[in-house]
Scaffold this motif. Structure first.
Motif, PDB file in Angstrom:
ATOM      1  N   LEU A   4       0.827  -1.205   0.000  1.00 47.61           N
ATOM      2  CA  LEU A   4       0.000   0.000   0.000  1.00 47.61           C
ATOM      3  C   LEU A   4       0.865   1.260   0.000  1.00 47.61           C
ATOM      4  O   LEU A   4       0.520   2.276  -0.610  1.00 47.61           O
ATOM      5  CB  LEU A   4      -0.927  -0.007   1.227  1.00 47.61           C
ATOM      6  N   HIS A   5       2.000   1.190   0.678  1.00 48.60           N
ATOM      7  CA  HIS A   5       2.885   2.351   0.798  1.00 48.60           C
ATOM      8  C   HIS A   5       3.407   2.822  -0.561  1.00 48.60           C
ATOM      9  O   HIS A   5       3.729   4.000  -0.738  1.00 48.60           O
ATOM     10  CB  HIS A   5       4.060   2.020   1.731  1.00 48.60           C
ATOM     11  N   ASN A   6       3.468   1.922  -1.523  1.00 48.95           N
ATOM     12  CA  ASN A   6       4.051   2.243  -2.834  1.00 48.95           C
ATOM     13  C   ASN A   6       3.037   2.658  -3.886  1.00 48.95           C
ATOM     14  O   ASN A   6       3.409   2.878  -5.046  1.00 48.95           O
ATOM     15  CB  ASN A   6       4.877   1.047  -3.330  1.00 48.95           C
ATOM     16  N   VAL A   7       1.746   2.770  -3.500  1.00 54.49           N
ATOM     17  CA  VAL A   7       0.748   3.284  -4.443  1.00 54.49           C
ATOM     18  C   VAL A   7       0.903   4.805  -4.465  1.00 54.49           C
ATOM     19  O   VAL A   7       0.508   5.506  -3.536  1.00 54.49           O
ATOM     20  CB  VAL A   7      -0.689   2.883  -4.034  1.00 54.49           C
ATOM     21  N   LYS A  60       2.570   6.585   0.271  1.00 57.85           N
ATOM     22  CA  LYS A  60       3.690   7.495   0.560  1.00 57.85           C
ATOM     23  C   LYS A  60       3.422   8.957   0.199  1.00 57.85           C
ATOM     24  O   LYS A  60       4.013   9.857   0.780  1.00 57.85           O
ATOM     25  CB  LYS A  60       4.961   7.013  -0.159  1.00 57.85           C
ATOM     26  N   ASN A  61       2.514   9.211  -0.765  1.00 61.67           N
ATOM     27  CA  ASN A  61       2.261  10.587  -1.208  1.00 61.67           C
ATOM     28  C   ASN A  61       0.966  11.174  -0.656  1.00 61.67           C
ATOM     29  O   ASN A  61       0.484  12.192  -1.158  1.00 61.67           O
ATOM     30  CB  ASN A  61       2.240  10.651  -2.736  1.00 61.67           C
ATOM     31  N   VAL A  62       0.399  10.543   0.362  1.00 59.21           N
ATOM     32  CA  VAL A  62      -0.868  11.028   0.915  1.00 59.21           C
ATOM     33  C   VAL A  62      -0.711  12.460   1.451  1.00 59.21           C
ATOM     34  O   VAL A  62       0.285  12.782   2.099  1.00 59.21           O
ATOM     35  CB  VAL A  62      -1.413  10.070   2.005  1.00 59.21           C
ATOM     36  N   ARG A  63      -1.679  13.315   1.108  1.00 60.97           N
ATOM     37  CA  ARG A  63      -1.641  14.709   1.545  1.00 60.97           C
ATOM     38  C   ARG A  63      -2.695  15.009   2.614  1.00 60.97           C
ATOM     39  O   ARG A  63      -2.491  15.877   3.456  1.00 60.97           O
ATOM     40  CB  ARG A  63      -1.844  15.649   0.348  1.00 60.97           C
ATOM     41  N   LEU A 117       5.297   8.753  10.897  1.00 59.15           N
ATOM     42  CA  LEU A 117       5.137  10.044  10.224  1.00 59.15           C
ATOM     43  C   LEU A 117       6.286  10.340   9.261  1.00 59.15           C
ATOM     44  O   LEU A 117       6.102  11.083   8.294  1.00 59.15           O
ATOM     45  CB  LEU A 117       4.989  11.157  11.256  1.00 59.15           C
ATOM     46  N   ALA A 118       7.430   9.753   9.507  1.00 59.84           N
ATOM     47  CA  ALA A 118       8.567   9.946   8.603  1.00 59.84           C
ATOM     48  C   ALA A 118       8.313   9.323   7.233  1.00 59.84           C
ATOM     49  O   ALA A 118       8.979   9.662   6.257  1.00 59.84           O
ATOM     50  CB  ALA A 118       9.835   9.358   9.219  1.00 59.84           C
ATOM     51  N   GLN A 119       7.325   8.433   7.147  1.00 59.38           N
ATOM     52  CA  GLN A 119       6.960   7.826   5.861  1.00 59.38           C
ATOM     53  C   GLN A 119       6.101   8.768   5.013  1.00 59.38           C
ATOM     54  O   GLN A 119       5.867   8.492   3.836  1.00 59.38           O
ATOM     55  CB  GLN A 119       6.151   6.543   6.092  1.00 59.38           C
ATOM     56  N   LEU A 120       5.584   9.839   5.623  1.00 61.63           N
ATOM     57  CA  LEU A 120       4.559  10.675   4.974  1.00 61.63           C
ATOM     58  C   LEU A 120       5.076  12.101   4.767  1.00 61.63           C
ATOM     59  O   LEU A 120       4.588  13.050   5.382  1.00 61.63           O
ATOM     60  CB  LEU A 120       3.276  10.665   5.812  1.00 61.63           C
ATOM     61  N   LEU A 121       6.046  12.247   3.906  1.00 60.15           N
ATOM     62  CA  LEU A 121       6.725  13.534   3.740  1.00 60.15           C
ATOM     63  C   LEU A 121       5.873  14.568   3.013  1.00 60.15           C
ATOM     64  O   LEU A 121       6.185  15.754   3.034  1.00 60.15           O
ATOM     65  CB  LEU A 121       8.053  13.335   3.000  1.00 60.15           C
ATOM     66  N   LYS A 122       4.776  14.137   2.362  1.00 62.72           N
ATOM     67  CA  LYS A 122       3.915  15.084   1.642  1.00 62.72           C
ATOM     68  C   LYS A 122       2.620  15.375   2.387  1.00 62.72           C
ATOM     69  O   LYS A 122       1.776  16.124   1.894  1.00 62.72           O
ATOM     70  CB  LYS A 122       3.619  14.554   0.246  1.00 62.72           C
ATOM     71  N   LEU A 123       2.465  14.823   3.589  1.00 61.55           N
ATOM     72  CA  LEU A 123       1.234  15.006   4.364  1.00 61.55           C
ATOM     73  C   LEU A 123       1.045  16.470   4.749  1.00 61.55           C
ATOM     74  O   LEU A 123       1.933  17.086   5.349  1.00 61.55           O
ATOM     75  CB  LEU A 123       1.291  14.139   5.622  1.00 61.55           C
ATOM     76  N   GLU A 124      -0.119  17.038   4.376  1.00 60.16           N
ATOM     77  CA  GLU A 124      -0.408  18.444   4.656  1.00 60.16           C
ATOM     78  C   GLU A 124      -1.510  18.631   5.694  1.00 60.16           C
ATOM     79  O   GLU A 124      -1.524  19.628   6.406  1.00 60.16           O
ATOM     80  CB  GLU A 124      -0.822  19.159   3.361  1.00 60.16           C
ATOM     81  N   GLU A 125      -2.440  17.690   5.760  1.00 60.70           N
ATOM     82  CA  GLU A 125      -3.619  17.855   6.616  1.00 60.70           C
ATOM     83  C   GLU A 125      -3.870  16.549   7.367  1.00 60.70           C
ATOM     84  O   GLU A 125      -4.088  15.507   6.749  1.00 60.70           O
ATOM     85  CB  GLU A 125      -4.822  18.216   5.730  1.00 60.70           C
ATOM     86  N   LEU A 126      -3.839  16.612   8.699  1.00 59.25           N
ATOM     87  CA  LEU A 126      -3.948  15.408   9.519  1.00 59.25           C
ATOM     88  C   LEU A 126      -5.045  15.575  10.565  1.00 59.25           C
ATOM     89  O   LEU A 126      -4.975  16.459  11.414  1.00 59.25           O
ATOM     90  CB  LEU A 126      -2.595  15.123  10.187  1.00 59.25           C
ATOM     91  N   PHE A 133       5.828  14.660  15.267  1.00 57.07           N
ATOM     92  CA  PHE A 133       5.118  15.473  14.272  1.00 57.07           C
ATOM     93  C   PHE A 133       6.084  16.241  13.361  1.00 57.07           C
ATOM     94  O   PHE A 133       5.751  16.565  12.228  1.00 57.07           O
ATOM     95  CB  PHE A 133       4.153  16.437  14.948  1.00 57.07           C
ATOM     96  N   ARG A 134       7.268  16.524  13.867  1.00 56.04           N
ATOM     97  CA  ARG A 134       8.238  17.276  13.064  1.00 56.04           C
ATOM     98  C   ARG A 134       8.697  16.472  11.850  1.00 56.04           C
ATOM     99  O   ARG A 134       9.157  17.035  10.852  1.00 56.04           O
ATOM    100  CB  ARG A 134       9.433  17.683  13.929  1.00 56.04           C
ATOM    101  N   GLU A 135       8.546  15.160  11.912  1.00 60.70           N
ATOM    102  CA  GLU A 135       8.912  14.319  10.768  1.00 60.70           C
ATOM    103  C   GLU A 135       8.027  14.614   9.555  1.00 60.70           C
ATOM    104  O   GLU A 135       8.451  14.449   8.418  1.00 60.70           O
ATOM    105  CB  GLU A 135       8.800  12.834  11.143  1.00 60.70           C
ATOM    106  N   ALA A 136       6.784  15.047   9.826  1.00 57.60           N
ATOM    107  CA  ALA A 136       5.858  15.356   8.727  1.00 57.60           C
ATOM    108  C   ALA A 136       6.154  16.780   8.251  1.00 57.60           C
ATOM    109  O   ALA A 136       5.465  17.741   8.606  1.00 57.60           O
ATOM    110  CB  ALA A 136       4.416  15.210   9.201  1.00 57.60           C
ATOM    111  N   ILE A 137       7.160  16.921   7.430  1.00 57.91           N
ATOM    112  CA  ILE A 137       7.735  18.237   7.119  1.00 57.91           C
ATOM    113  C   ILE A 137       6.805  19.143   6.315  1.00 57.91           C
ATOM    114  O   ILE A 137       6.994  20.352   6.276  1.00 57.91           O
ATOM    115  CB  ILE A 137       9.089  18.098   6.377  1.00 57.91           C
ATOM    116  N   SER A 138       5.773  18.560   5.653  1.00 60.74           N
ATOM    117  CA  SER A 138       4.857  19.372   4.836  1.00 60.74           C
ATOM    118  C   SER A 138       3.567  19.717   5.569  1.00 60.74           C
ATOM    119  O   SER A 138       2.688  20.373   4.991  1.00 60.74           O
ATOM    120  CB  SER A 138       4.512  18.626   3.536  1.00 60.74           C
TER     121      SER A 138
END
Length: 294
Positions: free
Chosen positions: A46-49, A71-74, A91-100, A117-122
Protein backbone atom coordinates in the motif's frame (compact mmCIF):
# COMPACT_ATOMS: atom_id res chain seq x y z
CA UNK A 1 -15.33 -6.16 -1.92
CA UNK A 2 -14.87 -2.49 -2.85
CA UNK A 3 -16.46 -0.26 -5.45
CA UNK A 4 -14.37 1.73 -7.91
CA UNK A 5 -15.60 4.94 -9.50
CA UNK A 6 -13.03 6.64 -11.73
CA UNK A 7 -10.18 7.60 -9.35
CA UNK A 8 -12.13 6.84 -6.16
CA UNK A 9 -12.18 3.50 -4.34
CA UNK A 10 -15.04 2.96 -1.86
CA UNK A 11 -14.20 0.32 0.76
CA UNK A 12 -16.13 2.01 3.58
CA UNK A 13 -18.70 0.33 5.87
CA UNK A 14 -17.86 -3.23 4.84
CA UNK A 15 -16.69 -4.72 8.18
CA UNK A 16 -13.14 -4.98 6.81
CA UNK A 17 -10.33 -5.81 9.25
CA UNK A 18 -7.56 -4.91 6.79
CA UNK A 19 -6.99 -2.79 3.70
CA UNK A 20 -7.66 -4.93 0.60
CA UNK A 21 -4.66 -5.95 -1.50
CA UNK A 22 -4.30 -4.70 -5.05
CA UNK A 23 -5.23 -1.01 -4.77
CA UNK A 24 -4.35 0.05 -8.34
CA UNK A 25 -2.11 2.90 -9.39
CA UNK A 26 -4.25 5.85 -10.56
CA UNK A 27 -6.54 5.83 -7.51
CA UNK A 28 -6.46 9.25 -5.80
CA UNK A 29 -9.00 8.93 -2.98
CA UNK A 30 -9.39 5.89 -0.74
CA UNK A 31 -12.50 5.54 1.46
CA UNK A 32 -11.86 3.06 4.28
CA UNK A 33 -13.93 4.62 7.05
CA UNK A 34 -16.33 2.87 9.42
CA UNK A 35 -14.75 -0.57 9.21
CA UNK A 36 -12.92 -2.70 11.79
CA UNK A 37 -9.42 -2.18 10.42
CA UNK A 38 -6.65 -2.64 13.00
CA UNK A 39 -2.96 -1.83 12.89
CA UNK A 40 -2.03 -5.22 11.42
CA UNK A 41 -4.25 -4.52 8.42
CA UNK A 42 -1.93 -2.37 6.28
CA UNK A 43 -0.06 -4.37 3.60
CA UNK A 44 3.44 -3.15 2.76
CA UNK A 45 2.48 -2.76 -0.92
CA UNK A 46 0.00 0.00 0.00
CA UNK A 47 2.89 2.35 0.80
CA UNK A 48 4.05 2.24 -2.83
CA UNK A 49 0.75 3.28 -4.44
CA UNK A 50 1.95 6.71 -5.53
CA UNK A 51 -1.28 8.26 -6.85
CA UNK A 52 -3.31 8.24 -3.60
CA UNK A 53 -3.48 11.71 -2.03
CA UNK A 54 -6.49 11.40 0.34
CA UNK A 55 -7.33 8.55 2.75
CA UNK A 56 -10.41 8.28 4.99
CA UNK A 57 -9.78 5.91 7.91
CA UNK A 58 -12.03 7.34 10.61
CA UNK A 59 -14.20 5.04 12.69
CA UNK A 60 -11.91 1.98 12.72
CA UNK A 61 -10.05 0.04 15.41
CA UNK A 62 -6.59 1.56 15.25
CA UNK A 63 -4.67 1.93 18.50
CA UNK A 64 -1.42 3.25 16.97
CA UNK A 65 -0.70 5.66 14.13
CA UNK A 66 -0.60 3.23 11.16
CA UNK A 67 2.46 2.32 9.12
CA UNK A 68 2.53 1.62 5.35
CA UNK A 69 0.08 4.34 4.32
CA UNK A 70 0.44 5.53 0.70
CA UNK A 71 3.69 7.50 0.56
CA UNK A 72 2.26 10.59 -1.21
CA UNK A 73 -0.87 11.03 0.92
CA UNK A 74 -1.64 14.71 1.55
CA UNK A 75 -4.93 14.51 3.51
CA UNK A 76 -5.43 11.85 6.18
CA UNK A 77 -8.55 11.28 8.30
CA UNK A 78 -7.90 9.13 11.38
CA UNK A 79 -10.50 10.54 13.76
CA UNK A 80 -12.75 8.34 15.95
CA UNK A 81 -10.30 5.50 16.42
CA UNK A 82 -8.55 4.53 19.65
CA UNK A 83 -5.08 5.75 18.68
CA UNK A 84 -2.87 6.09 21.76
CA UNK A 85 0.65 6.30 20.36
CA UNK A 86 2.33 8.17 17.50
CA UNK A 87 5.83 7.20 16.42
CA UNK A 88 8.40 9.20 14.49
CA UNK A 89 8.83 6.29 12.08
CA UNK A 90 5.16 6.32 11.04
CA UNK A 91 5.14 10.04 10.22
CA UNK A 92 8.57 9.95 8.60
CA UNK A 93 6.96 7.83 5.86
CA UNK A 94 4.56 10.67 4.97
CA UNK A 95 6.72 13.53 3.74
CA UNK A 96 3.92 15.08 1.64
CA UNK A 97 1.23 15.01 4.36
CA UNK A 98 -0.41 18.44 4.66
CA UNK A 99 -3.62 17.86 6.62
CA UNK A 100 -3.95 15.41 9.52
CA UNK A 101 -7.18 14.73 11.41
CA UNK A 102 -6.62 12.91 14.72
CA UNK A 103 -9.69 14.17 16.59
CA UNK A 104 -11.52 11.91 19.03
CA UNK A 105 -8.79 9.40 19.81
CA UNK A 106 -6.96 8.48 23.04
CA UNK A 107 -3.65 10.26 22.40
CA UNK A 108 -1.80 11.30 25.55
CA UNK A 109 1.29 13.47 25.81
CA UNK A 110 3.48 10.47 26.74
CA UNK A 111 2.06 8.55 23.78
CA UNK A 112 3.60 10.99 21.29
CA UNK A 113 7.25 10.16 20.62
CA UNK A 114 9.53 13.21 20.95
CA UNK A 115 9.61 15.12 17.67
CA UNK A 116 7.15 12.74 15.97
CA UNK A 117 5.12 15.47 14.27
CA UNK A 118 8.24 17.28 13.06
CA UNK A 119 8.91 14.32 10.77
CA UNK A 120 5.86 15.36 8.73
CA UNK A 121 7.73 18.24 7.12
CA UNK A 122 4.86 19.37 4.84
CA UNK A 123 2.16 19.42 7.54
CA UNK A 124 -0.01 22.56 7.48
CA UNK A 125 -3.15 21.55 9.45
CA UNK A 126 -3.09 19.40 12.59
CA UNK A 127 -6.31 18.54 14.45
CA UNK A 128 -5.88 16.91 17.87
CA UNK A 129 -9.25 17.83 19.41
CA UNK A 130 -10.88 15.48 21.95
CA UNK A 131 -7.84 13.51 23.03
CA UNK A 132 -6.07 13.02 26.37
CA UNK A 133 -3.20 15.49 25.99
CA UNK A 134 -1.94 17.11 29.21
CA UNK A 135 0.40 19.50 27.37
CA UNK A 136 0.94 20.75 23.83
CA UNK A 137 3.31 18.37 22.02
CA UNK A 138 6.78 19.89 21.58
CA UNK A 139 8.46 19.64 18.20
CA UNK A 140 5.66 20.53 15.81
CA UNK A 141 6.51 21.07 12.11
CA UNK A 142 7.70 24.58 11.35
CA UNK A 143 5.30 25.21 8.45
CA UNK A 144 2.16 24.42 10.47
CA UNK A 145 -0.63 26.95 9.78
CA UNK A 146 -3.48 25.66 11.95
CA UNK A 147 -3.39 23.75 15.24
CA UNK A 148 -6.44 22.52 17.16
CA UNK A 149 -5.90 21.00 20.59
CA UNK A 150 -9.33 21.84 22.05
CA UNK A 151 -11.18 19.48 24.42
CA UNK A 152 -8.09 17.89 25.94
CA UNK A 153 -6.65 17.99 29.48
CA UNK A 154 -3.94 20.53 28.80
CA UNK A 155 -2.86 22.33 31.96
CA UNK A 156 0.63 23.37 30.81
CA UNK A 157 2.04 25.10 27.73
CA UNK A 158 5.83 25.29 27.83
CA UNK A 159 7.85 28.12 26.30
CA UNK A 160 9.17 25.53 23.81
CA UNK A 161 5.74 24.48 22.49
CA UNK A 162 5.40 27.14 19.79
CA UNK A 163 9.03 28.23 19.49
CA UNK A 164 9.48 27.61 15.76
CA UNK A 165 5.88 27.98 14.60
CA UNK A 166 6.35 31.27 12.79
CA UNK A 167 3.77 30.29 10.11
CA UNK A 168 0.91 29.42 12.50
CA UNK A 169 -2.22 31.45 11.70
CA UNK A 170 -4.94 29.73 13.75
CA UNK A 171 -4.62 28.28 17.25
CA UNK A 172 -7.56 26.71 19.13
CA UNK A 173 -7.02 25.57 22.75
CA UNK A 174 -10.65 25.70 23.97
CA UNK A 175 -11.98 23.43 26.70
CA UNK A 176 -8.77 22.62 28.54
CA UNK A 177 -7.47 23.10 32.11
CA UNK A 178 -5.29 26.16 31.48
CA UNK A 179 -4.58 28.78 34.13
CA UNK A 180 -2.28 31.77 33.74
CA UNK A 181 0.27 29.98 35.90
CA UNK A 182 0.35 27.02 33.51
CA UNK A 183 1.30 29.16 30.51
CA UNK A 184 5.04 29.88 30.33
CA UNK A 185 6.13 33.50 29.92
CA UNK A 186 6.53 34.53 26.29
CA UNK A 187 4.81 31.36 25.04
CA UNK A 188 2.74 33.10 22.35
CA UNK A 189 5.23 35.77 21.31
CA UNK A 190 6.83 33.40 18.76
CA UNK A 191 3.57 33.18 16.77
CA UNK A 192 4.22 36.20 14.61
CA UNK A 193 1.72 35.22 11.85
CA UNK A 194 -1.16 34.38 14.22
CA UNK A 195 -4.54 35.68 12.98
CA UNK A 196 -6.98 33.82 15.25
CA UNK A 197 -6.49 32.69 18.84
CA UNK A 198 -9.23 30.97 20.84
CA UNK A 199 -8.71 30.01 24.48
CA UNK A 200 -12.38 29.61 25.46
CA UNK A 201 -13.58 27.47 28.42
CA UNK A 202 -10.38 27.45 30.44
CA UNK A 203 -9.55 28.94 33.87
CA UNK A 204 -7.68 32.15 33.07
CA UNK A 205 -7.90 35.02 35.56
CA UNK A 206 -6.59 37.58 33.05
CA UNK A 207 -5.76 37.56 29.31
CA UNK A 208 -2.47 35.88 28.41
CA UNK A 209 0.36 38.43 28.11
CA UNK A 210 2.72 38.72 25.14
CA UNK A 211 0.10 38.07 22.47
CA UNK A 212 1.56 38.78 19.02
CA UNK A 213 -0.11 41.83 17.52
CA UNK A 214 1.23 41.97 13.98
CA UNK A 215 -1.59 39.97 12.38
CA UNK A 216 -4.02 38.99 15.18
CA UNK A 217 -7.59 39.69 14.02
CA UNK A 218 -9.76 37.47 16.25
CA UNK A 219 -9.28 36.85 19.98
CA UNK A 220 -11.74 34.68 21.91
CA UNK A 221 -11.45 34.74 25.72
CA UNK A 222 -15.02 33.88 26.75
CA UNK A 223 -16.00 31.35 29.44
CA UNK A 224 -12.94 31.74 31.64
CA UNK A 225 -12.55 33.18 35.16
CA UNK A 226 -11.17 36.53 34.01
CA UNK A 227 -11.69 39.14 36.73
CA UNK A 228 -9.10 41.71 35.65
CA UNK A 229 -7.75 43.03 32.35
CA UNK A 230 -4.44 44.89 32.76
CA UNK A 231 -4.26 48.28 31.05
CA UNK A 232 -1.65 47.05 28.54
CA UNK A 233 -3.26 43.66 27.82
CA UNK A 234 -4.36 44.64 24.30
CA UNK A 235 -1.99 47.56 23.68
CA UNK A 236 -0.14 45.97 20.73
CA UNK A 237 -3.20 44.37 19.08
CA UNK A 238 -3.81 47.15 16.60
CA UNK A 239 -5.15 44.81 13.88
CA UNK A 240 -7.70 43.16 16.19
CA UNK A 241 -11.23 43.15 14.75
CA UNK A 242 -13.09 40.75 17.06
CA UNK A 243 -12.74 40.45 20.81
CA UNK A 244 -14.95 38.29 23.03
CA UNK A 245 -14.64 38.59 26.83
CA UNK A 246 -18.15 37.37 27.67
CA UNK A 247 -19.04 34.89 30.45
CA UNK A 248 -16.18 35.86 32.74
CA UNK A 249 -15.98 37.46 36.21
CA UNK A 250 -15.37 41.07 35.16
CA UNK A 251 -16.86 43.74 37.42
CA UNK A 252 -15.06 46.74 35.94
CA UNK A 253 -12.69 47.81 33.16
CA UNK A 254 -9.64 50.04 33.51
CA UNK A 255 -10.05 53.25 31.56
CA UNK A 256 -8.01 53.14 28.35
CA UNK A 257 -7.86 49.34 28.10
CA UNK A 258 -9.33 49.45 24.56
CA UNK A 259 -7.58 52.63 23.38
CA UNK A 260 -5.16 50.87 21.01
CA UNK A 261 -7.79 48.67 19.33
CA UNK A 262 -8.22 51.01 16.39
CA UNK A 263 -9.54 48.28 14.05
CA UNK A 264 -12.07 46.73 16.43
CA UNK A 265 -15.36 45.84 14.73
CA UNK A 266 -16.97 43.51 17.26
CA UNK A 267 -16.70 43.50 21.05
CA UNK A 268 -18.73 40.98 23.05
CA UNK A 269 -18.80 41.45 26.82
CA UNK A 270 -22.12 40.01 27.98
CA UNK A 271 -22.73 37.85 31.05
CA UNK A 272 -20.17 39.46 33.36
CA UNK A 273 -21.11 40.69 36.86
CA UNK A 274 -20.61 44.35 35.90
CA UNK A 275 -20.51 46.87 38.74
CA UNK A 276 -22.19 49.89 37.19
CA UNK A 277 -20.95 52.95 39.06
CA UNK A 278 -19.14 56.11 37.91
CA UNK A 279 -15.88 54.24 37.34
CA UNK A 280 -17.33 52.56 34.26
CA UNK A 281 -18.82 55.75 32.82
CA UNK A 282 -15.79 56.12 30.53
CA UNK A 283 -17.04 53.15 28.48
CA UNK A 284 -20.09 55.10 27.29
CA UNK A 285 -17.82 58.00 26.32
CA UNK A 286 -15.47 55.64 24.49
CA UNK A 287 -18.39 54.14 22.58
CA UNK A 288 -19.29 57.61 21.24
CA UNK A 289 -15.90 58.04 19.60
CA UNK A 290 -15.43 54.66 17.98
CA UNK A 291 -16.66 53.72 14.49
CA UNK A 292 -20.40 53.23 14.27
CA UNK A 293 -19.78 49.81 12.69
CA UNK A 294 -18.78 48.38 16.10
Amino acid sequence: VCRCDRNFVYCNERSLTSVPLGIPEGVTVLYLHNNQINNAGFPAELHNVQSVHTVYLYGNQLDEFPMNLPKNVRVLHLQENNIQTISRAALAQLLKLEELHLDDNSISTVGVEDGAFREAISLKLLFLSKNHLSSVPVGLPVDLQELRVDENRIAVISDMAFQNLTSLERLIVDGNLLTNKGIAEGTFSHLIKLKEFSIVRNSLSHPPPDLPGTHLIRLYLQDNQINHIPLTAFSNLRKLERLDISNNQLRMLTQGVFDHLSNLKQLTARNNPWFCDCSIKWVTEWLKYIPSSL
